[in-house]
Design a protein around this motif. Sequence first.
Motif, mmCIF file in Angstrom:
data_model
loop_
_atom_site.group_PDB
_atom_site.id
_atom_site.type_symbol
_atom_site.label_atom_id
_atom_site.label_comp_id
_atom_site.label_asym_id
_atom_site.label_seq_id
_atom_site.Cartn_x
_atom_site.Cartn_y
_atom_site.Cartn_z
ATOM 1 N N VAL A 62 -17.704 -5.884 55.015
ATOM 2 C CA VAL A 62 -16.316 -5.808 54.561
ATOM 3 C C VAL A 62 -16.212 -5.179 53.176
ATOM 4 O O VAL A 62 -15.399 -4.270 52.936
ATOM 5 N N TYR A 63 -17.039 -5.636 52.253
ATOM 6 C CA TYR A 63 -16.889 -5.229 50.851
ATOM 7 C C TYR A 63 -17.280 -3.764 50.661
ATOM 8 O O TYR A 63 -16.595 -3.029 49.944
ATOM 9 N N ILE A 66 -14.503 -1.494 52.154
ATOM 10 C CA ILE A 66 -13.334 -1.351 51.288
ATOM 11 C C ILE A 66 -13.630 -0.408 50.126
ATOM 12 O O ILE A 66 -12.834 0.489 49.815
ATOM 13 N N ALA A 193 -9.745 -5.984 55.254
ATOM 14 C CA ALA A 193 -10.333 -4.665 55.488
ATOM 15 C C ALA A 193 -9.565 -3.907 56.562
ATOM 16 O O ALA A 193 -9.299 -2.703 56.408
ATOM 17 N N LEU A 196 -6.304 -2.571 55.161
ATOM 18 C CA LEU A 196 -6.537 -1.425 54.279
ATOM 19 C C LEU A 196 -6.923 -0.182 55.080
ATOM 20 O O LEU A 196 -6.502 0.932 54.743
ATOM 21 N N ILE A 244 -7.800 -0.684 45.217
ATOM 22 C CA ILE A 244 -8.617 -1.011 46.394
ATOM 23 C C ILE A 244 -9.941 -1.638 45.967
ATOM 24 O O ILE A 244 -10.411 -2.621 46.564
ATOM 25 N N THR A 245 -10.545 -1.081 44.927
ATOM 26 C CA THR A 245 -11.815 -1.626 44.439
ATOM 27 C C THR A 245 -11.638 -3.036 43.905
ATOM 28 O O THR A 245 -12.493 -3.904 44.107
ATOM 29 N N ALA A 248 -11.627 -5.545 46.680
ATOM 30 C CA ALA A 248 -12.995 -5.838 47.125
ATOM 31 C C ALA A 248 -13.672 -6.808 46.169
ATOM 32 O O ALA A 248 -14.374 -7.738 46.599
ATOM 33 N N SER A 271 -21.466 3.327 48.146
ATOM 34 C CA SER A 271 -20.186 3.866 48.609
ATOM 35 C C SER A 271 -20.245 5.381 48.749
ATOM 36 O O SER A 271 -19.696 5.944 49.705
#
Length: 343
Positions: A62-63, A66, A193, A196, A244-245, A248, A271
Amino acid sequence: MTTLTQAGTASRGNALRRFNHLVFVKIGVLPLILVAACLFFATQSSEFLSGDNIQNVARQSVYLVIVALAQMVALVVGGLDLSVGSAMALASVVGATVMAAVFAAFPDAPGLAIAAGMGAGCLSGIAVGALNGFGISQFRVPPFMMTLGTSSIVFGLTLFITGGTPVYGMPGDFGEVFGFGSLLGIPVPVLFALVLIVALYLVMNWTRFGRHIYATGGNARAAELSGIRTARVQFACYLMVGVITAIAGLLLTARLDTGEANLGADMPLQSIAACVIAGVSLSGGQGRVGAVVLGALFINLVQNGMNLIGIGAYTQTIVLGVLLILAVMADRIRQRVILAGNN
């Protein structure tokens, strides 16, 4: 005979070009290496394809999913963001500090403390995004240098706020709901998630702003001549990245039940790797939301598989670096195939 040989050679050449176009342009290399990785780890560990392990991978992914989506926005608009890890840490520290302070003052109102902490964490993400966006859009600072400098500033700020120690004292409901809670059988972080993913897909593919993002990243000068205010687009994109960050960072804080100054330290590399593996161009103007989600899942699948077969953390870091280099090579090959097809 010579004519037949030439015809056969031409036929094989055409077949090879069609194959290259199919793999590098239409499908991409990601589905192929994803299937290959799954087959490899499934033969090495019987637990890899078990239901519990797949669910575990989904929670862990998930993290990164995102943050990779945020990184995609920065890359598509023609930049990148090396400060995503520090922005996560700042959101974690600021959110946890405010949450703990409000909860200490109003112990009977955990909802108020959670709302205040999450709001403060999102505002910290907006601040980081605004700093990056202002420097890049107004002063034309190269994104690499701007976000690298911001990362150092923000990391120092998180250490200053916490003194290097974790932040405790948050309401228990925060972790129970946003870290380990479920709604309709779906973990709450996974729901975040999914929301988003859908929202960003709609923005990037069905709005004028999304078209402006792709146009700015593809050719900023041409976009300006077309009437697009590229500086505003860049600034807005980095604001999106920051928010968005931060989300997360707050979700990961809920899972850990503590605010951490070193949260997300490996997120910039991971990322970017997830995006490049997914076919997001480092030159800007290209990238798909669905492919980035698969790229992030691929990174976590590989890490999970390496854990199951007993590969150490140091070796995993090496493997991730190799994957990033190979992904960049594949991206360059893809660009050449596209150019050859256009010519």
